[in-house]
Design a protein around this motif. Structure first.
Motif, PDB file in Angstrom:
ATOM      1  N   GLY A   1      38.202  -6.818 -23.823  1.00  0.00           N
ATOM      2  CA  GLY A   1      39.795  -6.393 -21.928  1.00  0.00           C
ATOM      3  C   GLY A   1      39.775  -5.674 -22.431  1.00  0.00           C
ATOM      4  O   GLY A   1      40.493  -5.038 -21.921  1.00  0.00           O
ATOM      5  N   LEU A   2      38.635  -4.268 -22.875  1.00  0.00           N
ATOM      6  CA  LEU A   2      38.728  -2.911 -22.141  1.00  0.00           C
ATOM      7  C   LEU A   2      38.980  -1.674 -21.204  1.00  0.00           C
ATOM      8  O   LEU A   2      38.916  -1.498 -20.216  1.00  0.00           O
ATOM      9  CB  LEU A   2      38.398  -2.390 -23.594  1.00  0.00           C
ATOM     10  N   ASN A   3      37.971  -2.882 -20.153  1.00  0.00           N
ATOM     11  CA  ASN A   3      37.401  -2.509 -18.431  1.00  0.00           C
ATOM     12  C   ASN A   3      38.078  -3.843 -17.878  1.00  0.00           C
ATOM     13  O   ASN A   3      38.564  -4.890 -17.810  1.00  0.00           O
ATOM     14  CB  ASN A   3      36.324  -2.841 -18.388  1.00  0.00           C
ATOM     15  N   PRO A   4      38.741  -3.348 -16.155  1.00  0.00           N
ATOM     16  CA  PRO A   4      38.565  -4.153 -15.148  1.00  0.00           C
ATOM     17  C   PRO A   4      37.961  -4.508 -15.139  1.00  0.00           C
ATOM     18  O   PRO A   4      36.921  -3.887 -14.788  1.00  0.00           O
ATOM     19  CB  PRO A   4      39.681  -3.093 -14.383  1.00  0.00           C
ATOM     20  N   ILE A   5      37.754  -5.945 -14.509  1.00  0.00           N
ATOM     21  CA  ILE A   5      36.951  -6.962 -13.712  1.00  0.00           C
ATOM     22  C   ILE A   5      37.261  -6.829 -12.258  1.00  0.00           C
ATOM     23  O   ILE A   5      37.879  -7.026 -11.887  1.00  0.00           O
ATOM     24  CB  ILE A   5      36.744  -7.888 -14.885  1.00  0.00           C
ATOM     25  N   ALA A   6      35.841  -6.477 -11.842  1.00  0.00           N
ATOM     26  CA  ALA A   6      36.131  -6.168 -10.245  1.00  0.00           C
ATOM     27  C   ALA A   6      35.669  -7.754  -9.886  1.00  0.00           C
ATOM     28  O   ALA A   6      36.061  -8.181  -9.154  1.00  0.00           O
ATOM     29  CB  ALA A   6      34.506  -5.419  -9.862  1.00  0.00           C
TER      30      ALA A   6
ATOM     31  N   THR B   1      31.202  -8.529 -13.114  1.00  0.00           N
ATOM     32  CA  THR B   1      31.108  -7.170 -12.164  1.00  0.00           C
ATOM     33  C   THR B   1      31.736  -6.215 -13.014  1.00  0.00           C
ATOM     34  O   THR B   1      32.914  -6.799 -12.728  1.00  0.00           O
ATOM     35  CB  THR B   1      31.154  -6.969 -10.240  1.00  0.00           C
ATOM     36  N   VAL B   2      31.346  -5.139 -12.924  1.00  0.00           N
ATOM     37  CA  VAL B   2      32.821  -3.812 -13.373  1.00  0.00           C
ATOM     38  C   VAL B   2      32.326  -2.687 -12.665  1.00  0.00           C
ATOM     39  O   VAL B   2      30.567  -1.993 -12.248  1.00  0.00           O
ATOM     40  CB  VAL B   2      32.879  -3.613 -15.423  1.00  0.00           C
ATOM     41  N   GLU B   3      33.495  -1.815 -12.278  1.00  0.00           N
ATOM     42  CA  GLU B   3      32.834  -0.474 -11.647  1.00  0.00           C
ATOM     43  C   GLU B   3      34.015   0.125 -11.403  1.00  0.00           C
ATOM     44  O   GLU B   3      35.305  -0.135 -12.270  1.00  0.00           O
ATOM     45  CB  GLU B   3      33.111  -1.532  -9.562  1.00  0.00           C
ATOM     46  N   PHE B   4      33.502   1.612 -11.509  1.00  0.00           N
ATOM     47  CA  PHE B   4      34.058   2.673 -11.768  1.00  0.00           C
ATOM     48  C   PHE B   4      33.995   3.524 -10.995  1.00  0.00           C
ATOM     49  O   PHE B   4      33.893   3.689 -10.179  1.00  0.00           O
ATOM     50  CB  PHE B   4      33.853   3.484 -12.656  1.00  0.00           C
ATOM     51  N   THR B   5      35.389   4.040 -10.424  1.00  0.00           N
ATOM     52  CA  THR B   5      35.735   4.755  -8.904  1.00  0.00           C
ATOM     53  C   THR B   5      35.914   6.303  -9.692  1.00  0.00           C
ATOM     54  O   THR B   5      36.904   6.175 -10.379  1.00  0.00           O
ATOM     55  CB  THR B   5      36.936   4.546  -8.130  1.00  0.00           C
ATOM     56  N   SER B   6      34.987   7.310  -8.904  1.00  0.00           N
ATOM     57  CA  SER B   6      35.642   8.826  -9.239  1.00  0.00           C
ATOM     58  C   SER B   6      35.395   9.571  -7.813  1.00  0.00           C
ATOM     59  O   SER B   6      35.301   8.738  -6.404  1.00  0.00           O
ATOM     60  CB  SER B   6      34.001   9.483  -9.786  1.00  0.00           C
ATOM     61  N   ARG B   7      35.560  10.618  -7.723  1.00  0.00           N
ATOM     62  CA  ARG B   7      36.281  11.514  -6.777  1.00  0.00           C
ATOM     63  C   ARG B   7      35.424  12.903  -6.807  1.00  0.00           C
ATOM     64  O   ARG B   7      35.361  13.657  -7.636  1.00  0.00           O
ATOM     65  CB  ARG B   7      37.372  11.756  -6.376  1.00  0.00           C
TER      66      ARG B   7
END
Length: 294
Positions: free
Chosen positions: A86-91, A37-43
């Motif tokens: 390995g370029l994205n953090p793993i949730a 699972t990979v997640e991105f957070t925006s505001r």
């Protein structure tokens, strides 16, 4: 014109000049994702929104096979690939390359992984430095890793069907198919085990697509390569894939052998994708495209 391809090898073949593989290493999956699972957070103002780009993906690339990852733009294919590198953090969950967990790898282990898994990009023009010659482009990873030899560059040229008189030419002097051959040769420079092919023929004419697909099939058979083949064109996938994974909204909604997916799709989204494949006879069902030429 369609490429004439035989079945993809089920297991890795001996590699010309490659590393010796132990029986234990040969049994390890090339890539394995488990619950990834990979997640991105925006505001938005004071509010935070979380986008789940990859949602609990289970996926395995076996050594020596071609796994096609299929889906429309925005479904999460590129995010999944970047995470493998390995370029994205793993949730949540994990992804491993030849048994090495990507998230916990040390810098040295990560470097070793990146030598074993290389990328071939979609656009063979923008992915090549226009100021370098073909020789310099292919030699660059060899020089960086201090293993350069002119003989190795010549060997790579020959493997992809280019001649020595192309050494001094720059990308603008080549056709689209030739540029993609340069990109493939560069990806092969460090003798990888896996190629991640990101829409590698989508920017090429149909006749040139066939030539590049046949080249990839030949290289796989001779070098024992594993391919993660990313595409949206199912007419291309049916010629080269061993198995097909269909991705929608960050999830793998269907996974099976090429023939099973094309003849009896189990998910409505897969049926929708198959229905969009153009066929010569308007009265012929798209699923009939399942049988590939041998």
């Amino acid at each position: 014109m369609s490429p004439v391809l035989g079945p993809t090898p089920a297991g890795a073949q001996p590699r010309d000049g490659g590393r010796e593989r132990s029986a234990l290493e040969a049994s390890i999956d090339a890539i394995r994702a488990e619950g990834l699972t990979v997640e991105f957070t925006s505001r938005r103002g004071t509010r935070r929104q979380t986008l789940r780009a990859v949602d609990g993906v289970d996926l395995t690339l076996h050594q020596g096979e071609t796994l096609a990852l299929v889906g429309e733009s925005g479904c999460g294919k590129s995010t999944l690939v970047r995470t493998i590198f390995g370029l994205n953090p793993i949730a949540a969950g994990q992804v491993s390359v030849f048994g090495q967990d990507v998230a916990t790898a040390t810098p040295r282990q990560r470097l070793a992984m990146r030598r074993r898994i290389q990328m071939v990009f979609q656009d063979p023009f923008s992915s090549l430095n226009p100021h370098l010659t073909a020789h310099e482009i292919i030699a660059e990873p060899l020089r960086i890793n201090r293993v350069y030899s002119r003989e190795r560059v010549t060997e790579l040229f020959e493997q992809v069907g280019l001649t020595r008189d192309s050494f001094g030419k720059r990308p603008a002097e080549f056709s689209g198919g030739q540029r993609q051959r340069i990109g493939i040769a560069r990806a092969l420079a460090l003798d990888p085990d896996v190629l991640v092919l990101d829409e590698p023929v989508s920017a090429l004419d149909v006749s040139v697509q066939a030539q590049v697909l046949n080249l990839l099939a030949d290289l796989q058979e001779r070098l024992g390569l594993s391919y993660l083949f990313i595409a949206h064109d199912l007419s291309v996938i049916r010629h080269i894939a061993t198995r097909v994974a269909v991705m929608q909204r960050g999830r793998i909604v269907e996974l099976g052998t090429r023939d099973a997916v094309f003849t009896a799709p189990a998910h409505p989204y897969t049926s929708l994708l198959l229905g969009s494949v153009p066929v010569p006879d308007p009265h012929r069902r798209p699923a009939a495209l399942a049988t590939s030429p041998s």
